[in-house]
Structures are given as C-alpha cells and as structure tokens.
Design a protein around this motif. Structure first.
Motif, PDB file in Angstrom:
ATOM      1  N   MET A   1       0.840  -1.195   0.000  1.00 29.21           N
ATOM      2  CA  MET A   1       0.000   0.000   0.000  1.00 29.21           C
ATOM      3  C   MET A   1       0.878   1.249   0.000  1.00 29.21           C
ATOM      4  O   MET A   1       1.891   1.309   0.687  1.00 29.21           O
ATOM      5  N   LEU A   2       0.486   2.227  -0.784  1.00 26.77           N
ATOM      6  CA  LEU A   2       1.276   3.454  -0.883  1.00 26.77           C
ATOM      7  C   LEU A   2       1.242   4.229   0.425  1.00 26.77           C
ATOM      8  O   LEU A   2       0.232   4.284   1.120  1.00 26.77           O
ATOM      9  N   ASP A   3       2.366   4.863   0.724  1.00 31.14           N
ATOM     10  CA  ASP A   3       2.526   5.697   1.911  1.00 31.14           C
ATOM     11  C   ASP A   3       2.258   7.143   1.504  1.00 31.14           C
ATOM     12  O   ASP A   3       2.937   7.684   0.624  1.00 31.14           O
ATOM     13  N   LEU A   4       1.258   7.778   2.126  1.00 27.77           N
ATOM     14  CA  LEU A   4       0.926   9.160   1.768  1.00 27.77           C
ATOM     15  C   LEU A   4       2.103  10.100   1.983  1.00 27.77           C
ATOM     16  O   LEU A   4       2.280  11.074   1.243  1.00 27.77           O
ATOM     17  N   ARG A   5       2.923   9.804   2.987  1.00 31.04           N
ATOM     18  CA  ARG A   5       4.099  10.652   3.207  1.00 31.04           C
ATOM     19  C   ARG A   5       5.034  10.598   2.009  1.00 31.04           C
ATOM     20  O   ARG A   5       5.542  11.641   1.555  1.00 31.04           O
ATOM     21  N   GLN A   6       5.251   9.416   1.469  1.00 28.34           N
ATOM     22  CA  GLN A   6       6.112   9.293   0.289  1.00 28.34           C
ATOM     23  C   GLN A   6       5.504  10.003  -0.913  1.00 28.34           C
ATOM     24  O   GLN A   6       6.228  10.605  -1.722  1.00 28.34           O
ATOM     25  N   ILE A   7       4.177   9.943  -1.034  1.00 29.18           N
ATOM     26  CA  ILE A   7       3.517  10.654  -2.137  1.00 29.18           C
ATOM     27  C   ILE A   7       3.731  12.154  -2.000  1.00 29.18           C
ATOM     28  O   ILE A   7       4.016  12.860  -2.982  1.00 29.18           O
ATOM     29  N   ARG A   8       3.610  12.680  -0.773  1.00 30.92           N
ATOM     30  CA  ARG A   8       3.850  14.111  -0.558  1.00 30.92           C
ATOM     31  C   ARG A   8       5.294  14.466  -0.902  1.00 30.92           C
ATOM     32  O   ARG A   8       5.556  15.516  -1.509  1.00 30.92           O
ATOM     33  N   TYR A   9       6.219  13.618  -0.501  1.00 27.06           N
ATOM     34  CA  TYR A   9       7.636  13.859  -0.806  1.00 27.06           C
ATOM     35  C   TYR A   9       7.865  13.870  -2.314  1.00 27.06           C
ATOM     36  O   TYR A   9       8.597  14.716  -2.842  1.00 27.06           O
ATOM     37  N   PHE A  10       7.254  12.913  -3.002  1.00 27.11           N
ATOM     38  CA  PHE A  10       7.421  12.841  -4.460  1.00 27.11           C
ATOM     39  C   PHE A  10       6.911  14.119  -5.124  1.00 27.11           C
ATOM     40  O   PHE A  10       7.583  14.691  -5.997  1.00 27.11           O
ATOM     41  N   VAL A  11       5.721  14.589  -4.726  1.00 26.10           N
ATOM     42  CA  VAL A  11       5.165  15.793  -5.335  1.00 26.10           C
ATOM     43  C   VAL A  11       6.059  17.000  -5.052  1.00 26.10           C
ATOM     44  O   VAL A  11       6.306  17.840  -5.931  1.00 26.10           O
ATOM     45  N   ALA A  12       6.581  17.085  -3.852  1.00 24.39           N
ATOM     46  CA  ALA A  12       7.455  18.205  -3.497  1.00 24.39           C
ATOM     47  C   ALA A  12       8.711  18.209  -4.359  1.00 24.39           C
ATOM     48  O   ALA A  12       9.137  19.263  -4.859  1.00 24.39           O
ATOM     49  N   VAL A  13       9.327  17.051  -4.548  1.00 19.20           N
ATOM     50  CA  VAL A  13      10.543  16.968  -5.377  1.00 19.20           C
ATOM     51  C   VAL A  13      10.218  17.262  -6.829  1.00 19.20           C
ATOM     52  O   VAL A  13      10.958  17.982  -7.526  1.00 19.20           O
ATOM     53  N   ALA A  14       9.103  16.728  -7.315  1.00 22.21           N
ATOM     54  CA  ALA A  14       8.731  16.949  -8.709  1.00 22.21           C
ATOM     55  C   ALA A  14       8.489  18.426  -8.982  1.00 22.21           C
ATOM     56  O   ALA A  14       8.874  18.955 -10.035  1.00 22.21           O
ATOM     57  N   GLU A  15       7.849  19.118  -8.057  1.00 21.06           N
ATOM     58  CA  GLU A  15       7.553  20.537  -8.263  1.00 21.06           C
ATOM     59  C   GLU A  15       8.766  21.414  -8.057  1.00 21.06           C
ATOM     60  O   GLU A  15       8.913  22.450  -8.715  1.00 21.06           O
ATOM     61  N   ALA A  16       9.678  21.021  -7.147  1.00 22.44           N
ATOM     62  CA  ALA A  16      10.891  21.820  -6.912  1.00 22.44           C
ATOM     63  C   ALA A  16      11.962  21.543  -7.967  1.00 22.44           C
ATOM     64  O   ALA A  16      12.783  22.421  -8.268  1.00 22.44           O
ATOM     65  N   GLY A  17      11.984  20.332  -8.519  1.00 22.41           N
ATOM     66  CA  GLY A  17      13.007  19.966  -9.509  1.00 22.41           C
ATOM     67  C   GLY A  17      14.374  19.811  -8.893  1.00 22.41           C
ATOM     68  O   GLY A  17      15.377  19.725  -9.619  1.00 22.41           O
ATOM     69  N   ASN A  18      14.432  19.747  -7.568  1.00 22.26           N
ATOM     70  CA  ASN A  18      15.705  19.684  -6.868  1.00 22.26           C
ATOM     71  C   ASN A  18      15.456  19.076  -5.489  1.00 22.26           C
ATOM     72  O   ASN A  18      14.608  19.559  -4.736  1.00 22.26           O
ATOM     73  N   VAL A  19      16.214  18.017  -5.165  1.00 24.40           N
ATOM     74  CA  VAL A  19      15.992  17.327  -3.906  1.00 24.40           C
ATOM     75  C   VAL A  19      16.315  18.224  -2.711  1.00 24.40           C
ATOM     76  O   VAL A  19      15.592  18.258  -1.718  1.00 24.40           O
ATOM     77  N   GLY A  20      17.409  18.987  -2.819  1.00 20.12           N
ATOM     78  CA  GLY A  20      17.806  19.861  -1.719  1.00 20.12           C
ATOM     79  C   GLY A  20      16.760  20.914  -1.430  1.00 20.12           C
ATOM     80  O   GLY A  20      16.416  21.166  -0.261  1.00 20.12           O
ATOM     81  N   ARG A  21      16.249  21.549  -2.486  1.00 20.93           N
ATOM     82  CA  ARG A  21      15.240  22.593  -2.288  1.00 20.93           C
ATOM     83  C   ARG A  21      13.941  21.996  -1.727  1.00 20.93           C
ATOM     84  O   ARG A  21      13.300  22.584  -0.847  1.00 20.93           O
ATOM     85  N   ALA A  22      13.576  20.817  -2.216  1.00 27.03           N
ATOM     86  CA  ALA A  22      12.383  20.153  -1.695  1.00 27.03           C
ATOM     87  C   ALA A  22      12.560  19.798  -0.223  1.00 27.03           C
ATOM     88  O   ALA A  22      11.627  19.915   0.578  1.00 27.03           O
ATOM     89  N   ALA A  23      13.760  19.372   0.160  1.00 33.41           N
ATOM     90  CA  ALA A  23      14.024  19.017   1.555  1.00 33.41           C
ATOM     91  C   ALA A  23      13.877  20.234   2.456  1.00 33.41           C
ATOM     92  O   ALA A  23      13.338  20.142   3.567  1.00 33.41           O
ATOM     93  N   GLU A  24      14.336  21.394   1.981  1.00 34.97           N
ATOM     94  CA  GLU A  24      14.173  22.623   2.763  1.00 34.97           C
ATOM     95  C   GLU A  24      12.689  22.956   2.957  1.00 34.97           C
ATOM     96  O   GLU A  24      12.271  23.356   4.044  1.00 34.97           O
ATOM     97  N   GLN A  25      11.911  22.802   1.914  1.00 34.09           N
ATOM     98  CA  GLN A  25      10.484  23.108   2.001  1.00 34.09           C
ATOM     99  C   GLN A  25       9.760  22.157   2.958  1.00 34.09           C
ATOM    100  O   GLN A  25       8.820  22.554   3.650  1.00 34.09           O
ATOM    101  N   LEU A  26      10.231  20.916   2.991  1.00 32.51           N
ATOM    102  CA  LEU A  26       9.601  19.904   3.842  1.00 32.51           C
ATOM    103  C   LEU A  26      10.181  19.882   5.256  1.00 32.51           C
ATOM    104  O   LEU A  26       9.689  19.148   6.114  1.00 32.51           O
ATOM    105  N   HIS A  27      11.245  20.653   5.476  1.00 33.46           N
ATOM    106  CA  HIS A  27      11.912  20.730   6.777  1.00 33.46           C
ATOM    107  C   HIS A  27      12.468  19.365   7.204  1.00 33.46           C
ATOM    108  O   HIS A  27      12.318  18.945   8.358  1.00 33.46           O
ATOM    109  N   ILE A  28      13.090  18.669   6.241  1.00 33.32           N
ATOM    110  CA  ILE A  28      13.770  17.415   6.543  1.00 33.32           C
ATOM    111  C   ILE A  28      15.139  17.443   5.868  1.00 33.32           C
ATOM    112  O   ILE A  28      15.429  18.324   5.049  1.00 33.32           O
ATOM    113  N   SER A  29      15.976  16.477   6.190  1.00 32.42           N
ATOM    114  CA  SER A  29      17.307  16.382   5.572  1.00 32.42           C
ATOM    115  C   SER A  29      17.187  15.812   4.172  1.00 32.42           C
ATOM    116  O   SER A  29      16.238  15.095   3.835  1.00 32.42           O
ATOM    117  N   GLN A  30      18.213  16.091   3.358  1.00 37.43           N
ATOM    118  CA  GLN A  30      18.169  15.668   1.962  1.00 37.43           C
ATOM    119  C   GLN A  30      18.278  14.144   1.817  1.00 37.43           C
ATOM    120  O   GLN A  30      17.586  13.544   1.002  1.00 37.43           O
TER     121      GLN A  30
END
Length: 297
Positions: A1-30
């Motif tokens: 079963m899909l994890d909603l947290r992983q789905i949120r992470y995927f959307v954040a990375v896809a929209e930011a186009g950069n893992v580091g920038r997405a990590a900053e937006q999500l307030h987690i480490s890269q």
C-alpha cells in the motif's frame, strides 16, 4: 500500500526539480528524502525521475504519476477534513428515536430547531418512531444514536445512559356537554363509575393496567369502554361525547373542539420523557444535543 508521506515527498521533489530545495520546504534532511523517493520507486517498480548532478527531472512515467499523486493528496485532505467534521458534528448522520409523547411535548421540534440553529448543512437527521424497549435495543445495536423514551435506562445498564427531560401531569378531558364540564374542582367521587377512554400501548409503555392502578389508588373505579392506540384518537372520542380520558397536559392545544380540560392535582400519574444514549458515544454532536435538550427541562 502506498505511503501518503512518500507521495507528498514525491510531489514536493517533482515541483521543486531539486531534492535539496524540496528538503528545505519539507523541513527534513536531503538524504532521508532521497531514500523515501527511491523506496517509492522500488515499490512501484518504475523509475519516476531522470537524475542529473544537481537536478532531477520527471520522466514520462513520473509525469503521469504526478497528476494522480496530486489528486490523491487532494482527496486525502478532503477525507481528513470530513473526519474532523464527523467528530465535531458538522457532518454525518444521526438517528433519533421518539415516542409520541415526546412529539406532543415539543421535544422533537426543539431538537430540530437546535440542528437548524447550529447550521449543519452536511448533516443528515433521521427520525424514527419506536416503542421504548425497541429504542433501547436499537441504541445497543447502533441503529439509533439518541432516543426519547417513556422510561429511564434500566438501572445499572452497562451500555445506555438516560436523563429525565420532561414530566407532564395528566389532565382530564371532558365532553363539552357533559355535566362534569361545569364542575371546577373535580374530585375522585365525581369520576367513580364513569365511562372512560384509554390509550393502550404494548408491551412496555403507559397502558391499561397502569391507568387502572392509578385510578384505584386515587379512590375511584373507571368503566373502560374504549381503548385506542394513541391519545389524539382518544380525544376524538371524547369530543364525540363517548367518555372521559386523561392525556398529557401539552395536548390541550392540539385537542379538537368540544372538549373541556380540568387539572387533577390529586391524580398520582404523569407522563415522563427521558433522553437515552450510548455511554461510549463521545461525539460532540451527541453531547451538544444532550445539553440542549437538558437545558429546556
């Protein structure tokens, strides 16, 4: 079963186009973010990104997955909001049982007004006419959420609680042309041997045996000539001149023409209405309605 947290992470990375920038937006480490994306791809069995040194790009599969992922997150947010509304009573449904005496006393109308006052457009209210014993069983089986009943919950019942919300004295209904209609202070001697109309309810609510017992205790013996299924029918027979009846006081205003009412302060019988509910029902809407009905005692 899909994890909603992983789905949120995927959307954040896809929209930011950069893992580091997405990590900053999500307030987690890269690094944890990268691992979650890789785990999602492993679970799906397909790569979603084309990876370069500093950037990631969605591939064709990733673009198709992004549209559905966004839709899933929107629906998840709606579901979460619905859950909060259900808990608070802003949405959902409530089944309320009632005996006819609760309608005559205005208690059902009071509860409906309370619903309108609180403006619950996404809430469905179901009203069900039930005998007292049937309501207790329906509360246990969750077919009802609240019930207006003639008797309190059985003493020590582990499942159901109740409170008295109305006690009404019985008043005497007399045909307008009857000699008793001119008597201001009616005593037991006036009623001995007179023809009566009673309401019969089986098997548990106010009935013929209780009426007879109260009459004998008061000092007179009625001649019961007619039995009806409800008090309004009894009043119709009184209006036709067929006999006397006792009804709950609130029925004075609903009675047909041709009836005179007299108080019987010495008659030791009344109509009690109790509100019953499940002990373990902690919903805010149920508590609100209990308080609203209780405040009108």
């Amino acid at each position: 079963m899909l994890d909603l947290r992983q789905i949120r992470y995927f959307v954040a990375v896809a929209e930011a186009g950069n893992v580091g920038r997405a990590a900053e937006q999500l307030h987690i480490s890269q690094s944890p973010l990268s691992r979650q994306i890789m785990q999602l791809e492993e679970q799906l069995g397909v790569a979603l990104f084309e990876r370069a040194r500093q950037r990631v790009h969605l591939n064709a599969e990733g673009r198709a997955f992004l549209a559905e992922a966004r839709s899933l997150l929107v629906n998840a947010a709606r579901l979460e909001e619905l859950g909060r509304n259900l808990a608070s009573g802003a949405a959902g449904s409530l089944a309320i049982g009632y005996v006819e005496g609760a309608v005559h006393a205005g208690l059902v109308a009071d509860m409906l007004r309370e619903f309108r006052r609180r403006e619950r457009p996404d809430f469905r209210l179901q009203l069900k006419s039930r005998r007292t014993a049937a309501q207790f069983e329906d509360l246990r089986s969750r077919a009802l959420d609240l019930g207006f009943v003639y008797a309190p919950a059985p003493k020590g019942d582990p499942d159901i609680e109740s409170m008295l919300v109305r006690r009404e004295p019985l008043v005497l209904a007399i045909p307008e042309g009857d000699p008793l209609a001119g008597v201001a202070d009616i005593r037991p001697g006036h009623l001995d041997g007179r023809v009566w109309i009673t309401v019969v309810r089986q098997p548990d609510d106010t009935n013929r045996a209780q009426f007879l017992a109260a009459c004998i205790e008061a000092g007179f013996v009625p001649e019961i000539a007619y039995e009806t299924a409800d008090p309004l029918t009894s009043l119709g027979l009184v209006s036709a001149g067929l006999g006397l009846a006792t009804v709950q006081e609130s029925l004075r205003d609903a009675a047909p023409a041709g009836i005179v009412f007299r108080d019987l302060p010495w008659f030791k019988r009344s109509v009690e209405i109790h509100l019953a509910w499940r002990r373990n029902d902690r919903r805010a809407v149920v508590a609100d309605l209990r308080r609203a009905v209780g405040s009108r005692q």
